[in-house]
Design an enzyme around this catalytic site. Structure first.
Site, mmCIF file in Angstrom:
data_model
loop_
_atom_site.group_PDB
_atom_site.id
_atom_site.type_symbol
_atom_site.label_atom_id
_atom_site.label_comp_id
_atom_site.label_asym_id
_atom_site.label_seq_id
_atom_site.Cartn_x
_atom_site.Cartn_y
_atom_site.Cartn_z
ATOM 1 N N ASN A 1 -0.211 20.302 -19.740
ATOM 2 C CA ASN A 1 -0.604 19.474 -20.883
ATOM 3 C C ASN A 1 -0.554 20.242 -22.196
ATOM 4 O OD1 ASN A 1 -1.106 17.201 -19.277
ATOM 5 N ND2 ASN A 1 -3.106 18.008 -18.697
ATOM 6 N N ARG B 1 -2.363 22.650 -12.875
ATOM 7 C CA ARG B 1 -1.461 21.598 -13.353
ATOM 8 C C ARG B 1 -1.813 21.186 -14.786
ATOM 9 N NH1 ARG B 1 1.194 16.473 -10.077
ATOM 10 N NH2 ARG B 1 2.454 15.786 -11.855
ATOM 11 N N LYS C 1 7.881 23.624 -12.557
ATOM 12 C CA LYS C 1 6.973 22.492 -12.309
ATOM 13 C C LYS C 1 6.654 22.371 -10.820
ATOM 14 C CE LYS C 1 5.520 17.904 -13.290
ATOM 15 N NZ LYS C 1 5.567 16.714 -14.113
ATOM 16 N N GLU D 1 9.983 19.676 -23.670
ATOM 17 C CA GLU D 1 9.321 19.901 -22.370
ATOM 18 C C GLU D 1 9.952 21.086 -21.625
ATOM 19 O OE1 GLU D 1 6.600 18.281 -21.580
ATOM 20 O OE2 GLU D 1 6.673 16.252 -22.421
ATOM 21 N N HIS E 1 7.699 10.751 -27.658
ATOM 22 C CA HIS E 1 6.736 11.554 -26.895
ATOM 23 C C HIS E 1 7.081 13.055 -26.976
ATOM 24 C CE1 HIS E 1 4.006 12.749 -23.686
ATOM 25 N NE2 HIS E 1 5.022 13.324 -23.069
ATOM 26 N N GLU F 1 -4.112 17.870 -9.923
ATOM 27 C CA GLU F 1 -4.678 18.389 -11.171
ATOM 28 C C GLU F 1 -6.185 18.602 -11.047
ATOM 29 O OE1 GLU F 1 -2.598 16.812 -14.638
ATOM 30 O OE2 GLU F 1 -4.439 17.018 -15.782
ATOM 31 N N LYS G 1 3.265 11.848 -10.704
ATOM 32 C CA LYS G 1 2.369 11.063 -11.568
ATOM 33 C C LYS G 1 3.096 9.786 -11.954
ATOM 34 C CE LYS G 1 -0.513 14.529 -13.830
ATOM 35 N NZ LYS G 1 -0.847 15.168 -15.128
ATOM 36 N N HIS H 1 -0.718 13.552 -28.175
ATOM 37 C CA HIS H 1 -1.176 12.171 -27.933
ATOM 38 C C HIS H 1 -1.864 11.595 -29.161
ATOM 39 C CE1 HIS H 1 -1.014 11.979 -23.265
ATOM 40 N NE2 HIS H 1 0.029 11.426 -23.819
ATOM 41 N N ARG I 1 0.821 -1.226 0.000
ATOM 42 C CA ARG I 1 0.000 0.000 0.000
ATOM 43 C C ARG I 1 0.850 1.270 0.000
ATOM 44 N NH1 ARG I 1 -3.459 -2.687 3.903
ATOM 45 N NH2 ARG I 1 -5.103 -3.741 2.754
ATOM 46 N N HIS J 1 -0.058 18.428 -25.428
ATOM 47 C CA HIS J 1 -0.189 16.996 -25.190
ATOM 48 C C HIS J 1 -1.439 16.389 -25.830
ATOM 49 C CE1 HIS J 1 3.154 17.691 -22.556
ATOM 50 N NE2 HIS J 1 3.205 16.424 -22.186
HETATM 51 P P1 NAD Z 1 12.536 6.541 -21.896
HETATM 52 O O1 NAD Z 1 12.435 6.307 -20.451
HETATM 53 O O2 NAD Z 1 11.963 5.518 -22.812
HETATM 54 O O3 NAD Z 1 14.063 6.783 -22.279
HETATM 55 C C1 NAD Z 1 14.371 7.055 -23.622
HETATM 56 C C2 NAD Z 1 15.495 6.144 -24.140
HETATM 57 O O4 NAD Z 1 16.738 6.633 -23.649
HETATM 58 C C3 NAD Z 1 15.408 4.696 -23.695
HETATM 59 O O5 NAD Z 1 15.828 3.888 -24.752
HETATM 60 C C4 NAD Z 1 16.404 4.617 -22.548
HETATM 61 O O6 NAD Z 1 16.946 3.334 -22.397
HETATM 62 C C5 NAD Z 1 17.443 5.583 -22.999
HETATM 63 N N1 NAD Z 1 18.201 6.255 -21.952
HETATM 64 C C6 NAD Z 1 17.707 6.832 -20.838
HETATM 65 N N2 NAD Z 1 18.666 7.495 -20.196
HETATM 66 C C7 NAD Z 1 19.814 7.305 -20.883
HETATM 67 C C8 NAD Z 1 21.134 7.767 -20.703
HETATM 68 N N3 NAD Z 1 21.465 8.611 -19.729
HETATM 69 N N4 NAD Z 1 22.059 7.351 -21.584
HETATM 70 C C9 NAD Z 1 21.725 6.541 -22.630
HETATM 71 N N5 NAD Z 1 20.464 6.119 -22.862
HETATM 72 C C10 NAD Z 1 19.529 6.498 -21.997
HETATM 73 O O7 NAD Z 1 11.842 7.909 -22.340
HETATM 74 P P2 NAD Z 1 11.583 9.321 -21.636
HETATM 75 O O8 NAD Z 1 11.448 10.270 -22.750
HETATM 76 O O9 NAD Z 1 12.534 9.598 -20.547
HETATM 77 O O10 NAD Z 1 10.174 9.103 -20.934
HETATM 78 C C11 NAD Z 1 9.006 8.921 -21.681
HETATM 79 C C12 NAD Z 1 7.944 8.414 -20.744
HETATM 80 O O11 NAD Z 1 7.724 9.381 -19.723
HETATM 81 C C13 NAD Z 1 6.616 8.178 -21.414
HETATM 82 O O12 NAD Z 1 6.121 6.925 -21.007
HETATM 83 C C14 NAD Z 1 5.724 9.286 -20.867
HETATM 84 O O13 NAD Z 1 4.383 8.913 -20.775
HETATM 85 C C15 NAD Z 1 6.323 9.499 -19.511
HETATM 86 N N6 NAD Z 1 6.085 10.829 -18.931
HETATM 87 C C16 NAD Z 1 5.624 10.867 -17.662
HETATM 88 C C17 NAD Z 1 5.399 12.092 -17.062
HETATM 89 C C18 NAD Z 1 4.970 12.149 -15.628
HETATM 90 O O14 NAD Z 1 4.630 13.231 -15.150
HETATM 91 N N7 NAD Z 1 5.002 11.043 -14.916
HETATM 92 C C19 NAD Z 1 5.661 13.279 -17.751
HETATM 93 C C20 NAD Z 1 6.138 13.192 -19.052
HETATM 94 C C21 NAD Z 1 6.344 11.952 -19.650
HETATM 95 N N1 GLY Z 2 3.647 15.969 -17.155
HETATM 96 C C1 GLY Z 2 2.424 16.555 -16.715
HETATM 97 C C2 GLY Z 2 2.272 16.579 -15.262
HETATM 98 O O1 GLY Z 2 3.141 16.179 -14.529
HETATM 99 O O2 GLY Z 2 1.253 16.998 -14.781
#
Ligand code: NAD
Ligand code: GLY
Length: 368
Positions: free
Chosen positions: A246, A242, A227, A185, A267, A237, A143, A253, A121, A249
């Site tokens: 988006n 917040r 942020k 971003e 993304h 949100e 998130k 999306h 939990r 987005h």
């Molecule tokens: P990712 O985590 O897929 O990383 C991108 C690529 O880079 C991967 O192949 C990874 O292995 C590689 N990589 C990562 N760090 C590295 C490094 N230092 N050196 C070499 N390779 C490296 O992609 P991302 O863009 O970081 O994240 C995208 C995800 O984040 C999506 O699923 C999206 O929905 C999510 N997201 C979440 C939020 C949130 O608020 N939680 C906000 C924005 C995006």
């Molecule tokens: N990436 C959008 C949020 O964190 O709200």
């Protein structure tokens, strides 16, 4: 080192930004790593690039790292990987008071954060973001989510980390395309509420992307501070603040869905183009000047991010893209809120946008 506090009610935490934080991991986590054994979730690419540094940092301080190394890529944010990771954490006998380390980009942060939210939990986790996108966005704000066949990020929880260590050194091994995707971003913070920061991006974006350390620290710390203010004001949100994050987005999306959430469009690339579309749509309905909308597009084009919908070569029409938007989790009583712009740095939530108008606009953009 820049230190930003995310002031969420009752559970404030720090985001530390500097080069070399992974090597000093244990010092920064002081008091949080209670046991000899430390569970770490990462992906294969990140483990290859930074596993040794983290392994040495932990072992030098008498800890024993236990790695869970997942396949890289969006497909990892799945029920199967979540379930296997939760079972692995339980096998590690993780307790509520323990901290799980999430070493990776947004995929690893979102999956590990969600696992931490539901194991027993809720137990603690520390974000060690290794992409620019994760440093300026996904590791901050709590998130967490996985994807399901019905769509992206549709199952998850708000679960704040206890600490975020954004080590700028990790950006040196990040593929350039991923760095650029994260930059979208960064620019977003300028466009939603900080025209001066957008000007800063105009002036300094290229040198920051090329690796200037001081500019990188400024870009990450400034983005995180923005942020953090938003998350402190509207953690769940609910007030609309917040939701400004988006920007780009909803359009983005739809583009990700049309391209199958694949490497065809990352993304951050979808968000960059989505912000251009939000700006152009705002101009079309008379909210934003055409020159400001062009400025947004020109900025992304100048660093090599997508800025023209017609350039994607999609074989669909505007209605098909608008149809993807109907599955957006922001749908509220049948209405989809759009983040639009009245000016650079003046984003707002519009609740009266007709999807049929959006579809017509997208048809024009697909042919432009
Ligand atoms: P990712 O985590 O897929 O990383 C991108 C690529 O880079 C991967 O192949 C990874 O292995 C590689 N990589 C990562 N760090 C590295 C490094 N230092 N050196 C070499 N390779 C490296 O992609 P991302 O863009 O970081 O994240 C995208 C995800 O984040 C999506 O699923 C999206 O929905 C999510 N997201 C979440 C939020 C949130 O608020 N939680 C906000 C924005 C995006
Ligand atoms: N990436 C959008 C949020 O964190 O709200």
């Amino acid at each position: 080192m820049a230190v930003i506090t995310v002031d969420v009610a009752g559970r404030p935490y720090e985001v530390r930004v500097a080069a070399g934080l992974l090597a000093e991991l244990v010092q920064h986590c002081r008091g949080r790593l209670r046991k000899r054994s430390v569970p770490i979730v990462t992906d294969r690419n990140v483990h290859s690039a930074w596993g040794d540094v983290v392994e040495a940092a932990l072992r030098d301080s008498g800890h024993e790292p236990h790695w869970r190394i997942l396949p890289p890529g969006e497909a990892t944010k799945s029920w199967d990987e979540l379930s296997a990771t939760v079972n692995w954490l339980l096998a590690q006998e993780v307790e509520r008071g323990d901290h799980i380390l999430a070493l990776g980009g947004g995929v690893i942060g979102d999956l590990t954060g969600f696992a931490a939210a539901i194991v027993k939990r809720g137990c603690h986790f520390i974000q060690l973001p290794t992409t620019l996108l994760a440093q300026v966005d996904s590791s901050v704000g709590g998130k967490t989510a996985i994807n399901t066949p019905a769509g992206k990020n549709l199952v998850g929880a708000f679960h704040q980390p206890s600490l975020v260590l954004a080590d700028l050194a990790v950006l040196d091994t990040l593929p350039e395309r991923e760095l650029l995707a994260g930059y979208a971003e960064v620019v977003k913070y300028g466009l939603i509420g900080d025209a001066d920061f957008f000007s800063w991006c105009d002036t300094n974006g290229p040198a920051m992307l090329a690796g200037d350390p001081a500019l990188r620290e400024y870009a990450v710390a400034h983005s995180v501070a923005h942020k953090a203010r938003i998350v402190a004001e509207d953690e769940r949100e609910t007030s609309g603040t917040r939701a400004l994050l988006n920007l780009g987005h909803t359009f983005g999306h739809a583009l990700e869905a049309e391209t199958g959430f694949s490497d065809r469009l990352l993304h951050g690339e979808a968000v960059a183009l989505g912000m251009v579309l939000a700006a152009r749509f705002s101009a079309r309905v008379g909210l934003l000047s055409r020159s400001s909308a062009n400025h947004v597009a020109d900025h992304f084009a100048s660093v090599g991010l997508p800025s023209q919908l017609s350039g994607l070569g999609l074989a669909c029409d505007g209605q098909a893209l608008a149809a993807h938007m109907l599955h957006d989790k922001k749908m509220d009583a049948g209405q989809l809120p759009f983040v639009l712009m009245k000016g650079i740095g003046e984003a707002f939530i519009a609740r009266d946008v007709e999807l049929s108008e959006v579809a017509k606009f997208l048809d024009e953009e697909l042919e432009a």
